[in-house]
Design an enzyme around this catalytic site. Structure first.
Site, PDB file in Angstrom:
ATOM      1  N   GLU A  13       1.014  -1.295  -0.029  1.00 12.02           N
ATOM      2  CA  GLU A  13      -0.152   0.064  -0.077  1.00 12.02           C
ATOM      3  C   GLU A  13       0.762   1.251  -0.023  1.00 12.02           C
ATOM      4  OE1 GLU A  13      -3.584  -0.481   2.623  1.00 12.02           O
ATOM      5  OE2 GLU A  13      -2.518  -2.111   3.259  1.00 12.02           O
ATOM      6  N   SER A 182      -6.184  -2.856   2.366  1.00 12.62           N
ATOM      7  CA  SER A 182      -6.503  -2.426   1.084  1.00 12.62           C
ATOM      8  C   SER A 182      -7.186  -3.292   0.071  1.00 12.62           C
ATOM      9  CB  SER A 182      -5.546  -1.598   0.275  1.00 12.62           C
ATOM     10  OG  SER A 182      -5.332  -0.294   0.849  1.00 12.62           O
ATOM     11  N   SER A 313     -11.513  10.177   1.186  1.00 15.32           N
ATOM     12  CA  SER A 313     -11.454   8.779   1.740  1.00 15.32           C
ATOM     13  C   SER A 313     -12.754   8.707   2.751  1.00 15.32           C
ATOM     14  CB  SER A 313     -10.259   8.600   2.901  1.00 15.32           C
ATOM     15  OG  SER A 313      -9.079   8.402   2.013  1.00 15.32           O
TER      16      SER A 313
END
EC number: 6.3.2.4
Length: 342
Positions: A13, A182, A313
């Protein structure tokens, strides 16, 4: 305040972490903090004479960090995780904002090192970070604490059966690496062939894999900040499920906050999120993910101790539903994190 925003690293990530770090640094600068962004695994060859300058070329610094992207795999072979001068830079900050995502960053090792060195940082300490990063431990703790979670089993690469009936399970199932983030390596298997292929992919990332009951329905996320649940957000991918591509490709999912669900259901989900947060010994802030089936039953999948931090986000969107913009949220997360040190 003098603030180091720590990003990058060598996890799967890395790129998302750099984006989070860039946006957080930009927001903190907007709030008149002297924030700088530093790559945790590559650092700086020389210590700057003015470490926290009033004028700061963020774009230039991010370009420098991105120049190391192709070296992340080779860096994994090094025994030293921290890059040049990283620890010394962090020691000179009033606090380190952790914008790290993935294995070394969310698993508690960085937090433990910082605790030993007396470096203040945002988010949960090493114990909660380690437990939340391990989906097998998380599932066990949720069960013990009465937090609804899908049924599942932990498989080890050197000793497992390909027969689901050996684990009293049946298709379809979700297969995912035990400590990934993720949604990297996550697969929904609807046939035996897909199941075996999913196991192979998951074990290519790490030695342990979670196989859990597939909950078909709607997906939600609940931020918990300083022990308080934020408004629930619903995530509806245009196609497929909320995998890595749908998380980070613009327009790949419809996100609704506050989620359009009955008030009673929302309250119970928020209560479950806080319960899960407390059961995992989390501190400061986290984000817990849920699935809800057609009967309206919801199940907590996992907790994210360092959730994505860009203005779009999930956690920032939830804060926005409370009237809190992104810079204000970044400041809030610093203030609640400093409570650990009072």
């Amino acid at each position: 305040m003098n603030i180091v925003v720590l990003a990058g690293g060598i996890s799967t990530e890395r790129e998302i972490s750099i984006i989070s770090g860039t946006k957080v640094c930009e927001a903190l600068r907007e709030k008149e903090h002297r924030a700088i962004v530093v790559d945790v695994s590559f650092g700086k060859e020389e210590m700057p004479s003015d470490l926290f300058p009033s004028a700061y070329d963020l774009d230039r610094e991010v370009a420098y960090i991105n120049s190391f992207n192709g070296q992340a795999e080779n860096r994994k072979k090094d025994k030293e995780f921290f890059g040049s001068n990283v620890l010394e830079i962090c020691r000179q900050a009033d606090i380190v904002f952790l914008a790290l995502h993935g294995e070394n960053g969310e698993n508690g090792k960085v937090q433990a090192c910082f605790d030993l060195m007396g470096i203040k940082y945002t988010g949960t300490g090493p114990l909660g970070s380690g437990m939340a990063m391990d989906k097998g431990i998380t599932k066990s703790i949720f069960r013990s604490a009465g937090v609804p979670t899908p049924g599942g089993v932990l498989l080890k690469k050197d000793n497992y059966s390909k027969k689901l009936e050996d684990y009293q399970m049946k298709l379809p199932v979700v297969v995912k690496p035990c400590c990934g983030g993720s949604s990297v390596g996550v697969c929904i298997a609807k046939s035996q062939e897909e199941y075996e292929k999913a196991l192979e992919e998951s074990f290519s990332y790490e030695e342990e894999t979670i196989v859990e009951e597939y909950i078909q329905g709607r997906e939600f996320s609940v931020g918990v900040v300083d022990g308080e649940a934020y408004p629930i957000i619903e995530i509806a991918p245009i196609t497929g499920f909320y995998d890595y591509k749908n998380k980070y490709q613009a327009g790949a999912a419809i996100e609704t906050c506050p989620a359009e669900i009955p008030a009673e259901t929302a309250e119970k989900m928020q209560e479950a999120a806080v319960k899960g947060y407390q059961a995992l010994s989390l501190e400061s802030y986290a984000r817990l993910d849920f699935m809800m089936n057609e009967k309206g039953e919801f199940f907590c999948l996992e907790a994210n101790t360092l959730p994505g931090m860009t203005p779009t986000s999930l956690l920032p969107q939830e804060a926005g539903a409370l009237g809190m913009d992104f810079p204000a949220l970044c400041e809030r997360l610093i203030q609640v994190s400093l409570k650990k040190y009072e």
